[in-house]
Design a protein around this motif. Structure first.
Motif, PDB file in Angstrom:
ATOM      1  N   VAL A 153     -16.257   9.268 -11.459  1.00 37.71           N
ATOM      2  CA  VAL A 153     -17.131   8.124 -11.180  1.00 37.71           C
ATOM      3  C   VAL A 153     -16.450   7.133 -10.245  1.00 37.71           C
ATOM      4  CG1 VAL A 153     -18.212   6.104 -12.244  1.00 37.71           C
ATOM      5  CG2 VAL A 153     -18.496   8.351 -13.274  1.00 37.71           C
ATOM      6  N   MET A 154     -15.205   6.797 -10.551  1.00 42.76           N
ATOM      7  CA  MET A 154     -14.497   5.819  -9.706  1.00 42.76           C
ATOM      8  C   MET A 154     -14.246   6.376  -8.304  1.00 42.76           C
ATOM      9  SD  MET A 154     -14.401   3.091 -11.303  1.00 42.76           S
ATOM     10  CE  MET A 154     -13.415   2.166 -10.150  1.00 42.76           C
ATOM     11  N   THR A 155     -14.010   7.676  -8.196  1.00 40.88           N
ATOM     12  CA  THR A 155     -13.827   8.268  -6.877  1.00 40.88           C
ATOM     13  C   THR A 155     -15.109   8.172  -6.061  1.00 40.88           C
ATOM     14  OG1 THR A 155     -12.162   9.783  -7.735  1.00 40.88           O
ATOM     15  CG2 THR A 155     -13.201  10.387  -5.652  1.00 40.88           C
ATOM     16  N   ALA A 175     -12.738  -1.070   6.511  1.00 39.30           N
ATOM     17  CA  ALA A 175     -11.648  -1.993   6.859  1.00 39.30           C
ATOM     18  C   ALA A 175     -10.427  -1.656   6.001  1.00 39.30           C
ATOM     19  CB  ALA A 175     -12.084  -3.428   6.620  1.00 39.30           C
ATOM     20  N   THR A 176      -9.261  -1.902   6.550  1.00 40.01           N
ATOM     21  CA  THR A 176      -8.017  -1.549   5.869  1.00 40.01           C
ATOM     22  C   THR A 176      -7.862  -2.309   4.558  1.00 40.01           C
ATOM     23  OG1 THR A 176      -7.003  -1.173   8.014  1.00 40.01           O
ATOM     24  CG2 THR A 176      -5.523  -1.407   6.149  1.00 40.01           C
ATOM     25  N   SER A 177      -8.185  -3.590   4.574  1.00 40.72           N
ATOM     26  CA  SER A 177      -8.026  -4.391   3.353  1.00 40.72           C
ATOM     27  C   SER A 177      -8.966  -3.905   2.249  1.00 40.72           C
ATOM     28  CB  SER A 177      -8.279  -5.861   3.654  1.00 40.72           C
ATOM     29  OG  SER A 177      -9.596  -6.040   4.167  1.00 40.72           O
ATOM     30  N   VAL A 178     -10.173  -3.497   2.618  1.00 43.81           N
ATOM     31  CA  VAL A 178     -11.128  -2.981   1.628  1.00 43.81           C
ATOM     32  C   VAL A 178     -10.625  -1.660   1.065  1.00 43.81           C
ATOM     33  CG1 VAL A 178     -13.473  -2.107   1.312  1.00 43.81           C
ATOM     34  CG2 VAL A 178     -13.093  -4.170   2.673  1.00 43.81           C
ATOM     35  N   LEU A 179     -10.103  -0.804   1.927  1.00 46.14           N
ATOM     36  CA  LEU A 179      -9.605   0.493   1.467  1.00 46.14           C
ATOM     37  C   LEU A 179      -8.398   0.330   0.541  1.00 46.14           C
ATOM     38  CD1 LEU A 179      -9.940   2.604   4.736  1.00 46.14           C
ATOM     39  CD2 LEU A 179     -11.443   2.602   2.739  1.00 46.14           C
ATOM     40  N   VAL A 180      -7.527  -0.620   0.851  1.00 43.87           N
ATOM     41  CA  VAL A 180      -6.370  -0.868  -0.010  1.00 43.87           C
ATOM     42  C   VAL A 180      -6.832  -1.402  -1.361  1.00 43.87           C
ATOM     43  CG1 VAL A 180      -4.325  -2.328  -0.313  1.00 43.87           C
ATOM     44  CG2 VAL A 180      -4.726  -1.170   1.860  1.00 43.87           C
ATOM     45  N   VAL A 237      -7.978  -0.570  -7.204  1.00 44.95           N
ATOM     46  CA  VAL A 237      -8.967  -0.549  -8.289  1.00 44.95           C
ATOM     47  C   VAL A 237      -9.088   0.853  -8.867  1.00 44.95           C
ATOM     48  CG1 VAL A 237     -11.436  -0.782  -8.779  1.00 44.95           C
ATOM     49  CG2 VAL A 237     -10.244  -2.550  -7.490  1.00 44.95           C
ATOM     50  N   TRP A 238      -9.111   1.859  -8.000  1.00 38.51           N
ATOM     51  CA  TRP A 238      -9.232   3.246  -8.472  1.00 38.51           C
ATOM     52  C   TRP A 238      -8.024   3.626  -9.331  1.00 38.51           C
ATOM     53  CZ3 TRP A 238      -6.355   7.704  -7.881  1.00 38.51           C
ATOM     54  CH2 TRP A 238      -6.973   8.883  -8.273  1.00 38.51           C
ATOM     55  N   ALA A 239      -6.821   3.333  -8.852  1.00 35.53           N
ATOM     56  CA  ALA A 239      -5.602   3.681  -9.598  1.00 35.53           C
ATOM     57  C   ALA A 239      -5.545   2.933 -10.930  1.00 35.53           C
ATOM     58  CB  ALA A 239      -4.370   3.374  -8.757  1.00 35.53           C
ATOM     59  N   SER A 241      -8.111   1.802 -12.725  1.00 38.51           N
ATOM     60  CA  SER A 241      -9.114   2.325 -13.668  1.00 38.51           C
ATOM     61  C   SER A 241      -8.685   3.671 -14.242  1.00 38.51           C
ATOM     62  CB  SER A 241     -10.479   2.434 -12.990  1.00 38.51           C
ATOM     63  OG  SER A 241     -10.426   3.387 -11.955  1.00 38.51           O
ATOM     64  N   VAL A 242      -8.099   4.516 -13.429  1.00 39.14           N
ATOM     65  CA  VAL A 242      -7.620   5.805 -13.927  1.00 39.14           C
ATOM     66  C   VAL A 242      -6.464   5.609 -14.900  1.00 39.14           C
ATOM     67  CG1 VAL A 242      -6.517   7.972 -13.247  1.00 39.14           C
ATOM     68  CG2 VAL A 242      -8.448   7.109 -11.947  1.00 39.14           C
ATOM     69  N   ALA A 243      -5.545   4.710 -14.569  1.00 43.60           N
ATOM     70  CA  ALA A 243      -4.415   4.440 -15.472  1.00 43.60           C
ATOM     71  C   ALA A 243      -4.905   3.860 -16.794  1.00 43.60           C
ATOM     72  CB  ALA A 243      -3.433   3.484 -14.799  1.00 43.60           C
ATOM     73  N   ALA A 244      -5.900   2.972 -16.738  1.00 41.43           N
ATOM     74  CA  ALA A 244      -6.440   2.395 -17.968  1.00 41.43           C
ATOM     75  C   ALA A 244      -7.122   3.451 -18.828  1.00 41.43           C
ATOM     76  CB  ALA A 244      -7.419   1.275 -17.634  1.00 41.43           C
ATOM     77  N   SER A 245      -7.848   4.365 -18.206  1.00 37.82           N
ATOM     78  CA  SER A 245      -8.512   5.409 -18.992  1.00 37.82           C
ATOM     79  C   SER A 245      -7.497   6.373 -19.604  1.00 37.82           C
ATOM     80  CB  SER A 245      -9.533   6.169 -18.144  1.00 37.82           C
ATOM     81  OG  SER A 245      -8.880   6.912 -17.144  1.00 37.82           O
ATOM     82  N   VAL A 246      -6.431   6.692 -18.879  1.00 39.05           N
ATOM     83  CA  VAL A 246      -5.381   7.559 -19.429  1.00 39.05           C
ATOM     84  C   VAL A 246      -4.685   6.868 -20.592  1.00 39.05           C
ATOM     85  CG1 VAL A 246      -3.138   8.605 -18.937  1.00 39.05           C
ATOM     86  CG2 VAL A 246      -5.011   8.885 -17.332  1.00 39.05           C
ATOM     87  N   ALA A 247      -4.379   5.567 -20.435  1.00 37.79           N
ATOM     88  CA  ALA A 247      -3.713   4.822 -21.508  1.00 37.79           C
ATOM     89  C   ALA A 247      -4.600   4.726 -22.742  1.00 37.79           C
ATOM     90  CB  ALA A 247      -3.332   3.433 -21.010  1.00 37.79           C
ATOM     91  N   ALA A 248      -5.880   4.464 -22.541  1.00 35.75           N
ATOM     92  CA  ALA A 248      -6.804   4.379 -23.680  1.00 35.75           C
ATOM     93  C   ALA A 248      -6.928   5.720 -24.386  1.00 35.75           C
ATOM     94  CB  ALA A 248      -8.172   3.907 -23.204  1.00 35.75           C
ATOM     95  N   THR A 249      -6.965   6.787 -23.625  1.00 39.01           N
ATOM     96  CA  THR A 249      -7.058   8.117 -24.232  1.00 39.01           C
ATOM     97  C   THR A 249      -5.830   8.434 -25.056  1.00 39.01           C
ATOM     98  OG1 THR A 249      -8.429   8.886 -22.413  1.00 39.01           O
ATOM     99  CG2 THR A 249      -7.333  10.564 -23.719  1.00 39.01           C
TER     100      THR A 249
END
Length: 131
Positions: free
Chosen positions: A63-65, A77-82, A87-89, A91-99
């Protein structure tokens, strides 16, 4: 073997049956190769990944991807992509930690409910006496 031993007559019958079965080469070949398939490494790897990554983590990543790619394509834009990468990293880290947290809590509850669970998990087939 539990129970009384075989009588002489029963042993002779058993030996005759075994000798007849040994003479059947097709049956012998089928029995000797039964269950001796080569392990499927790709399936083993997928099962190992499936045990480590839960469905919630996989769903969060997908979903986040898709959200981040959709936003990134519209405004490259570069700032938006960064920002999207951060945000993607996160959210994935939070879902792994919660799991992992939920998995540990579930394991603690299961061990508290069943203190012999640890012993049963560590038993190997060769540790059990034959029945």
């Amino acid at each position: 073997m539990d129970g009384p031993a075989l009588s002489g007559w029963e042993r002779r019958l058993l030996e005759e049956i075994e000798s007849d079965l040994r003479q059947d080469t097709r049956l012998d070949r089928k029995l000797s190769t039964m269950g001796a398939k080569r392990p499927n490494r790709a399936a083993s790897a997928l099962h190992a990944v499936g045990r480590r990554i839960s469905a919630g983590v996989l769903l969060t990543v997908l979903v986040m991807t898709s959200i981040c790619l959709g936003i990134g394509v519209r405004t490259p834009a570069t700032s938006v992509l960064v920002a999207l990468g951060v945000v993607w990293a996160a959210s994935v880290a939070a879902s792994v930690a919660a799991t992992e947290l939920l998995r540990r809590r579930r394991g603690d509850r299961a061990e508290a409910a069943d203190p012999l669970r640890e012993e049963r998990r560590e038993r190997r087939p060769w540790d059990r006496p034959e029945a």
